[in-house]
Design a protein around this motif. Structure first.
Motif, short mmCIF file in Angstrom:
data_model
loop_
_atom_site.label_atom_id
_atom_site.label_comp_id
_atom_site.label_asym_id
_atom_site.label_seq_id
_atom_site.Cartn_x
_atom_site.Cartn_y
_atom_site.Cartn_z
N ASN A 51 35.54 27.25 39.80
CA ASN A 51 34.42 27.93 40.47
C ASN A 51 34.77 28.44 41.87
N THR A 52 36.01 28.83 42.06
CA THR A 52 36.46 29.34 43.37
C THR A 52 37.28 30.61 43.16
N THR A 53 37.72 31.20 44.28
CA THR A 53 38.58 32.38 44.18
C THR A 53 39.90 32.04 43.50
N GLN A 54 40.32 30.78 43.57
CA GLN A 54 41.53 30.37 42.84
C GLN A 54 41.35 30.59 41.35
N GLN A 55 40.24 30.17 40.81
CA GLN A 55 40.00 30.35 39.38
C GLN A 55 39.92 31.83 39.03
N TYR A 56 39.26 32.60 39.88
CA TYR A 56 39.14 34.04 39.66
C TYR A 56 40.52 34.68 39.58
N LEU A 57 41.38 34.34 40.54
CA LEU A 57 42.71 34.92 40.57
C LEU A 57 43.54 34.44 39.38
N GLY A 58 43.44 33.15 39.09
CA GLY A 58 44.21 32.60 37.97
C GLY A 58 43.83 33.22 36.64
N MET A 59 42.53 33.40 36.41
CA MET A 59 42.08 33.98 35.15
C MET A 59 42.44 35.45 35.06
N LYS A 60 42.41 36.14 36.20
CA LYS A 60 42.77 37.55 36.18
C LYS A 60 44.27 37.71 35.90
N TRP A 61 45.06 36.79 36.43
CA TRP A 61 46.50 36.82 36.16
C TRP A 61 46.75 36.63 34.66
N LEU A 62 46.11 35.62 34.06
CA LEU A 62 46.30 35.37 32.63
C LEU A 62 45.90 36.59 31.81
N GLU A 63 44.79 37.19 32.16
CA GLU A 63 44.34 38.39 31.44
C GLU A 63 45.34 39.52 31.57
N SER A 64 45.90 39.68 32.79
CA SER A 64 46.81 40.80 33.05
C SER A 64 48.09 40.71 32.24
N ILE A 65 48.48 39.49 31.84
CA ILE A 65 49.73 39.33 31.09
C ILE A 65 49.47 38.96 29.63
N GLY A 66 48.22 39.16 29.19
CA GLY A 66 47.88 38.98 27.79
C GLY A 66 47.82 37.55 27.31
N VAL A 67 47.42 36.64 28.18
CA VAL A 67 47.34 35.22 27.82
C VAL A 67 45.88 34.77 27.80
N LYS A 68 45.45 34.17 26.69
CA LYS A 68 44.10 33.64 26.60
C LYS A 68 44.04 32.22 27.15
N LYS A 69 42.85 31.84 27.59
CA LYS A 69 42.66 30.51 28.17
C LYS A 69 43.05 29.41 27.19
N SER A 70 42.84 29.66 25.91
CA SER A 70 43.16 28.66 24.89
C SER A 70 44.66 28.42 24.73
N SER A 71 45.47 29.32 25.30
CA SER A 71 46.92 29.21 25.16
C SER A 71 47.57 28.38 26.26
N VAL A 72 46.78 27.95 27.25
CA VAL A 72 47.31 27.17 28.36
C VAL A 72 46.46 25.92 28.58
N LYS A 73 46.94 25.04 29.45
CA LYS A 73 46.19 23.83 29.81
C LYS A 73 45.74 23.97 31.27
N LEU A 74 44.44 24.02 31.48
CA LEU A 74 43.90 24.17 32.83
C LEU A 74 43.54 22.80 33.39
N ALA A 75 44.02 22.51 34.58
CA ALA A 75 43.73 21.24 35.25
C ALA A 75 43.09 21.54 36.59
N TYR A 76 41.90 21.02 36.80
CA TYR A 76 41.13 21.35 38.00
C TYR A 76 41.21 20.24 39.05
N GLY A 77 41.24 20.66 40.30
CA GLY A 77 41.24 19.72 41.43
C GLY A 77 40.89 20.45 42.69
N THR A 78 40.82 19.75 43.81
CA THR A 78 40.52 20.38 45.10
C THR A 78 41.74 21.18 45.56
N PHE A 79 41.55 22.00 46.58
CA PHE A 79 42.64 22.81 47.11
C PHE A 79 43.83 21.93 47.52
N GLU A 80 43.55 20.91 48.30
CA GLU A 80 44.62 20.03 48.79
C GLU A 80 45.24 19.22 47.66
#
Length: 356
Positions: free
Chosen positions: A163-192
């Motif tokens: 729910n941050t600009t990090q997620q926005y950028l990360g998802m846009k990167w995956l889309e730009s290189i033809g990778v679906k969310k189901s093809s990777v493992k997303l691990a969420y945490g704080t910035f630090e």
């Protein structure tokens, strides 16, 4: 002769001290005159311990809020994800927040009333040195500087802040290189936390924001993509609670006028901007090098009346919402709520207010 010289020196020193004292009193008197007889209205501002809230920190440090008849009360959060959880709990009135703004708008729980930072730099996607992701560059010709494709990224563990600009950028990167969310493992945490975990060897990819992105480069991690290479413009926004938007309209306009006033002072003097940013980080218990402060202040422009066209306000919010709906992060049925919960009128009024 020596006694005479000493006497002259003493007299000169006393005159200098007296002049400085008068100057200090004049400044103090000016501040007191501007706020004399005023009843200051408290306004609770949700802040983060990062650059995103540094101008608010400067306002409070210098007492500029009082010149606008306000008393800002900071409510501290580690990131925007935690801010939006509390948006209906009456913990704050207004927040400086990044991409997390979207979810309260979709759910009709908050209102974006302005933008205060253009974050064209500082957010980036990093991989470990020697990663095969770096061997593929320009897979999508629309983004010739972006690294990675499905074969090199499939199965990777990606660290990011939800729910941050990090997620926005990360998802846009995956889309730009033809990778679906189901093809990777997303691990969420704080910035630090994401930075520390990546540094200790966890994950294959990390989406990082400043100042951690600058630290990552010094540690030898390699950049696979960033906001510029993905043609992405990101704004940090001012998010009001529904209650404050309804009950504290005048205070919100004055808050944005005050923030614009501070932004204009800081953008006009980069040394002052760097100092203010450093003071904010320090007040939040963070140590950021002078080099990283300079980089962040250069990468991220504070919104001013000179560098921003107020008529564009709302464009980023809708583009971001439409993108997130297209990739399935929000329901398309929520898009009308986003449009309805961007109040262009308040920001235009603040812009028209000019200098205090």
């Amino acid at each position: 002769m020596k006694k005479k010289e000493l006497l002259i020196y003493t007299v000169i020193l006393m005159l200098v001290i007296s002049a400085c004292s008068r100057q200090m009193h004049t400044e103090k008197d000016r501040q007191e005159e501007k706020t004399a007889g005023q009843t200051l209205t408290p306004l609770r501002v949700a802040v983060q311990p990062y650059y995103i809230s540094s101008a608010v920190g400067y306002v409070m440090e210098k007492g500029l809020d009082k010149e606008f008849g306000l008393e800002l009360i900071p409510v501290e959060y580690p990131s925007g994800a935690e801010q939006i959880v509390d948006i209906e709990k009456n913990q704050y009135d207004v927040a400086t927040v990044g991409a997390a703004f979207l979810y309260p708008l979709v759910e009709n729980k908050g209102v974006v009333i302005g933008e205060h930072i253009c974050s064209t730099g500082g957010d980036a996607i990093y991989v470990r040195n020697g990663s095969s992701i770096l061997d593929v560059k320009g897979f999508n010709p629309t983004y010739p500087e972006v690294c990675g494709d499905l074969e090199t990224v499939r199965g990777s563990k990606i660290l990011m802040n939800v729910n941050t600009t990090q997620q926005y950028l990360g998802m846009k990167w995956l889309e730009s290189i033809g990778v679906k969310k189901s093809s990777v493992k997303l691990a969420y945490g704080t910035f630090e936390d994401n930075y520390d975990r990546f540094l200790k060897g966890e994950g294959d990819i990390a989406v990082l924001s400043a100042p951690y992105s600058y630290r990552a480069e010094k540690e030898g991690f390699q950049k696979a993509a960033d906001t510029r290479s993905l043609h992405t413009e990101i704004y940090e926004v001012i998010l009001a609670t529904k209650e404050a938007h309804k009950e504290k309209r005048d205070e919100l306009v004055r808050f944005m006028e005050c923030l614009l006033y501070a932004n204009e002072m800081l953008e006009a003097d980069q040394e002052k901007k760097i100092e203010a940013c450093g003071n904010w980080y320090k007040s939040q218990g963070q140590k950021v090098s002078r080099e990283n402060l300079e980089a962040e202040c250069k990468d991220k422009l504070l919104v001013t009346r000179e560098n921003y066209e107020v008529g564009q306000f709302g464009d980023f919010e809708m583009k971001y919402a439409e993108y997130m709906a297209a990739i399935g992060n929000i329901p398309p049925i929520g898009l009308p709520n986003v449009e309805a919960n961007v109040d262009r009128e308040l920001f235009q009024e603040a812009f028209a207010g000019g200098e205090n």
